[in-house]
Design an enzyme around this catalytic site. Sequence first.
Site, mmCIF file in Angstrom:
data_model
loop_
_atom_site.group_PDB
_atom_site.id
_atom_site.type_symbol
_atom_site.label_atom_id
_atom_site.label_comp_id
_atom_site.label_asym_id
_atom_site.label_seq_id
_atom_site.Cartn_x
_atom_site.Cartn_y
_atom_site.Cartn_z
ATOM 1 N N GLU A 104 0.816 -1.217 0.000
ATOM 2 C CA GLU A 104 0.000 0.000 0.000
ATOM 3 C C GLU A 104 0.859 1.280 0.000
ATOM 4 O OE1 GLU A 104 -2.580 1.421 -0.519
ATOM 5 O OE2 GLU A 104 -3.883 -0.249 -0.990
ATOM 6 N N HIS A 105 0.179 2.395 0.020
ATOM 7 C CA HIS A 105 0.842 3.688 -0.089
ATOM 8 C C HIS A 105 1.903 3.893 1.005
ATOM 9 C CE1 HIS A 105 -1.086 5.488 3.438
ATOM 10 N NE2 HIS A 105 -2.073 4.663 3.141
ATOM 11 N N ASP A 106 2.994 4.505 0.608
ATOM 12 C CA ASP A 106 4.058 4.936 1.528
ATOM 13 C C ASP A 106 4.745 3.800 2.275
ATOM 14 O OD1 ASP A 106 3.595 7.710 0.930
ATOM 15 O OD2 ASP A 106 1.745 7.540 2.091
#
Length: 208
Positions: free
Chosen positions: A129-131
């Site tokens: 997922e993001h980051d």
Amino acid sequence: MLTPWISLGAGGHAASAAHALAGVAELVAVVGLSTRDWSVDVLESDSAAVAMAQQHDLRIVVTIGDNRRRLEVLDQIPAALLLSAAALTSTVSPDVVLGGSSVVFHHAHVGPGARVGRGVIVNTAAVVEHDVTLGDGVHVAPAAVVLGAATVGAGAFVGSGARILPGVTVGAGAVIGAGAVVTRDVPDNVSVLGVPARERHRFERTTS
Ligand SMILES: CC(C)(COP(=O)(O)OP(=O)(O)OC[C@H]1O[C@@H](n2cnc3c(N)ncnc32)[C@H](O)[C@@H]1OP(=O)(O)O)[C@@H](O)C(=O)NCCC(=O)NCCS
């Protein structure tokens, strides 16, 4: 034209990587012993592969499944020769730069802001997922999920179907059992299992 590449590895993970990269890059040779019918040149050594790549402007992906061994081999290959690539069925955020020899397999996802090191495997249908940060040599196994802003240290293995909850840090060389739900940080070189994940044992080796 598809980028021609050589697989340093000829086992099951090499076959999966070749399948993932169909339509993205063209496999022209493999290195390693195998009973598989590769239908491409089989080279005798990594150095022969490097020489061939330099001579014919080919790229290399190290497809050894073992995280530590994959990184050791990767460190011997000139960085400019390394290919990183994602399957056509994957969704990799356009801002993500994959480190050398990292491969995103079919139906996997890598979200915005993710940092992906060298020699990383994002296996079939895995979600990053993001980051999220994935260190060098990490393997996120099929259908595993690493949630927002989590960190997975170099050489760690996230087993199939495991979930790493948002913001959690998995240490270098750690092993996350299949199906585990990791709710809190995992130290380096520790194996955890279950829901919620609990420590099973501490490896004697280090991954650095
Ligand atoms: C965590 C793991 C690495 C442990 O492997 P191992 O050290 O060989 O462990 P064993 O198979 O000897 O099992 C030891 C014990 O842990 C249990 N166990 C093993 N894996 C488990 C898991 N994922 N979750 C819960 N319990 C597990 C076993 O049932 C056994 O229990 P017991 O002592 O009560 O009989 C492995 O089981 C695993 O989950 N691997 C992930 C596989 C995967 O995702 N592969 C993807 C390849 S692309």
